[in-house]
Design a protein around this motif. Structure first.
Motif, short mmCIF file in Angstrom:
data_model
loop_
_atom_site.label_atom_id
_atom_site.label_comp_id
_atom_site.label_asym_id
_atom_site.label_seq_id
_atom_site.Cartn_x
_atom_site.Cartn_y
_atom_site.Cartn_z
N LYS A 251 10.95 -24.92 22.46
CA LYS A 251 10.38 -24.10 23.58
C LYS A 251 8.84 -23.81 23.20
N VAL A 252 7.95 -23.64 24.14
CA VAL A 252 6.68 -23.69 23.88
C VAL A 252 6.18 -22.26 24.73
N ARG A 253 5.07 -21.74 24.15
CA ARG A 253 4.39 -20.54 24.68
C ARG A 253 3.01 -21.27 25.36
N ILE A 254 2.64 -20.74 26.54
CA ILE A 254 1.38 -21.00 27.41
C ILE A 254 0.55 -19.74 27.39
N TYR A 255 -0.59 -19.65 26.90
CA TYR A 255 -1.31 -18.58 27.33
C TYR A 255 -2.45 -18.91 28.13
N VAL A 256 -2.63 -17.84 29.06
CA VAL A 256 -3.71 -17.97 30.13
C VAL A 256 -4.50 -16.79 30.16
N GLN A 257 -5.68 -16.88 30.69
CA GLN A 257 -6.66 -15.52 30.97
C GLN A 257 -6.87 -15.52 32.39
N VAL A 258 -6.13 -14.47 32.98
CA VAL A 258 -6.19 -14.23 34.17
C VAL A 258 -7.43 -13.14 34.94
N ASP A 281 0.85 -37.80 36.65
CA ASP A 281 1.69 -38.05 37.88
C ASP A 281 3.01 -37.13 37.68
N GLU A 282 2.84 -36.14 36.56
CA GLU A 282 4.17 -35.30 36.10
C GLU A 282 3.84 -33.79 36.14
N THR A 283 4.61 -32.80 36.48
CA THR A 283 4.29 -31.52 36.65
C THR A 283 5.29 -30.81 35.51
N PHE A 284 5.29 -29.81 34.98
CA PHE A 284 6.17 -29.05 34.16
C PHE A 284 6.30 -27.75 34.89
N ARG A 285 7.50 -27.06 34.63
CA ARG A 285 7.83 -25.82 35.13
C ARG A 285 7.78 -24.76 34.00
N ALA A 286 7.11 -23.41 34.30
CA ALA A 286 7.04 -22.68 33.45
C ALA A 286 7.24 -21.11 33.93
N LYS A 287 7.46 -20.26 33.34
CA LYS A 287 7.73 -18.69 33.66
C LYS A 287 7.11 -17.79 33.05
N LEU A 288 6.50 -16.96 33.54
CA LEU A 288 5.52 -15.88 32.97
C LEU A 288 6.70 -14.75 32.46
N VAL A 289 6.34 -14.57 31.32
CA VAL A 289 7.40 -13.79 30.48
C VAL A 289 6.87 -12.30 30.16
N THR A 290 5.35 -12.20 29.81
CA THR A 290 4.82 -10.90 29.58
C THR A 290 3.28 -10.91 29.77
N THR A 291 2.78 -9.82 29.56
CA THR A 291 1.11 -9.77 29.80
C THR A 291 0.73 -8.84 28.67
N ALA A 292 -0.50 -8.80 28.29
CA ALA A 292 -1.16 -7.97 27.34
C ALA A 292 -1.35 -6.54 27.71
N VAL A 302 -7.18 -10.76 31.81
CA VAL A 302 -5.75 -10.28 30.84
C VAL A 302 -5.01 -11.60 30.35
N GLN A 303 -4.58 -11.46 29.14
CA GLN A 303 -4.00 -12.79 28.61
C GLN A 303 -2.46 -12.70 29.07
N VAL A 304 -2.03 -13.50 29.58
CA VAL A 304 -0.63 -13.62 30.02
C VAL A 304 0.11 -14.79 29.32
N GLU A 305 1.27 -14.58 28.93
CA GLU A 305 2.24 -15.42 28.18
C GLU A 305 3.39 -16.14 29.21
N LEU A 306 3.32 -17.44 29.23
CA LEU A 306 4.51 -18.17 30.04
C LEU A 306 5.17 -18.88 28.94
N GLN A 307 6.65 -19.22 29.26
CA GLN A 307 7.20 -20.09 28.36
C GLN A 307 7.86 -21.32 29.14
N ALA A 308 8.14 -22.37 28.56
CA ALA A 308 8.62 -23.49 29.26
C ALA A 308 9.55 -24.29 28.08
#
Length: 407
Positions: A251-258, A281-292, A302-308
């Protein structure tokens, strides 16, 4: 045949000038009597001339008044009105993100020595406790031998002190030795016991370090980095670089600056789509789990964390990804035509039609640029009437005419 005398030019009405003179004076002036209609005609001509003059003056005044009205009407600009509309559409934003392993452990040496061997390379799948490398520690080995010898000596001293204390306790009963001597022997035995415990602790510490001669994996994962080779001198601690890095990527974490404008929509459970350059040609689903829950002062993001899930191992740590969020419609966001915006030294404003068809300006805060439309985050309400394409010379308080008032 009788002959009539020709009329005398001076004879008027059958009377001569001389006869018309009541005094009979032959040299008196003779008054000429004109017909009555001659005077009336003159009066009519004078009155007509006066009427013509008055009519001309009145027509000229009317023309000047109409010209003034027309000029004033032309000076009042005609404007078209538009109304802000509520944003009822879902919004999609795409932001850059970085993929990181769910767990990532840099592994440093806990003992000083030379790398004797390593058994796993980058990309290797390892299990918890599996040996990654072995370190030869001659200094540590000698320290352990010395500590064990010190422990043996301390044990021997403690045994002798204990036997001596017991013997002097027996002698005290027969009063062969003094109480003071017996107390000294007992104290010496206690001190020797403490020395044994210290020596045992030293040996235990060195034996614990002996276990760190083998570098092992802390959990199941993949070796994502190896920075060691046979013969390398390594030192205890984290002053240098890590020998290995093991990552759990099931499982991976994805960090995004919003940006701050969208921070209120970043709630746990919000879905997102990941797009990677290596998989066009491919996409992956992720879900936001928390924000800073805190903004970076430099970027106002603000940094948010998603997991996939990453069961197929396609999402590698350190990968750049584009994260697309689908946000619900915001009730406070309005849409206006881009032509209704006024950008000048006062910022971003709109021209509104106020009471009495007078112009007033309102500062607004913009959201997204939608091309021919723009989002307004604050400063407007649905009841406001906007002037579309306001002239540059238009000022607050100017009167305007509405072209589409019927609408």
């Amino acid at each position: 045949m009788s002959q009539h005398p020709s009329p005398d030019p001076d004879d008027v009405g059958g009377f001569s000038k001389a006869q018309s003179d009541p005094h009979g004076a032959a040299d008196a002036p003779v008054r000429t009597i004109r017909p009555w209609w001659v005077g009336v005609t003159g009066i009519i001509i004078v009155v007509g001339a006066v009427l013509l003059v008055v009519r001309g003056i009145s027509a000229r005044a009317h023309t000047e008044t109409a010209l003034a009205v027309w000029t004033n009407a032309q000076a009042v600009p005609t404007v078209a009105l538009v109304e802000p509309k509520a944003d009822e559409q879902e919004r999609q934003i795409t932001l850059p993100g970085t993929i990181q392993a769910y767990y990532a452990a840099p592994i440093y040496p806990r003992v000083t020595g030379y790398v004797k061997s390593w058994s796993t390379d980058i990309g290797a799948h390892v299990t918890k406790g599996e040996v990654l490398a072995r370190i030869d520690t001659p200094d540590l080995d000698q320290q352990l031998i010395q500590a064990q010898a010190n422990l043996a000596s301390a044990v021997a001293g403690e045994q002798l002190a204990t036997v001596t204390a017991n013997r002097w306790s027996q002698l005290l009963k027969s009063q062969t030795v003094s109480l003071q001597d017996q107390n000294e022997k007992i104290s010496d035995a206690i001190a020797k016991q403490a020395a044994v415990q210290a020596a045992q602790a030293n040996v235990g510490q060195l034996e614990a370090f002996q276990r760190y001669k083998n570098i092992v994996a802390p959990f199941d994962g993949i070796v994502t980095a190896r920075r060691v080779d046979i013969g390398d001198l390594v030192s205890a601690g984290s002053a240098g670089s890590a020998l290995f890095q093991v990552s759990d990527v099931q499982k991976v974490r994805i960090y995004v600056q919003v940006p701050q404008a969208f921070a209120s929509k970043m709630q746990p459970g919000l879905g997102a789509t990941l797009s990677l350059p290596q998989y066009p040609d491919e996409t992956f689903r992720a879900k936001l789990v928390t924000t800073a829950n805190a903004f970076d002062e430099a970027s106002r993001t603000v940094q948010v964390e998603l997991q996939a899930d990453n069961q197929d191992d396609k999402l590698w740590p350190g990968t750049f990804t584009e994260v697309s969020f689908t946000l619900p419609a915001a009730s406070h966001v309005l849409r206006v035509p881009a032509t209704a915006l006024v950008l000048d030294a006062n910022g971003v404003r709109v021209a509104l039609l106020g009471n009495g068809d007078k112009v007033k300006f309102q500062t607004v805060t913009l959201g997204r640029d939608l091309g021919d439309q723009a989002e307004v985050l604050s400063g407007l309400s649905l009841s406001d009437r906007l002037i579309d394409s306001p002239p540059e010379w238009l000022s607050a308080g100017d009167a305007v005419k509405v072209a589409n008032r019927a609408q």
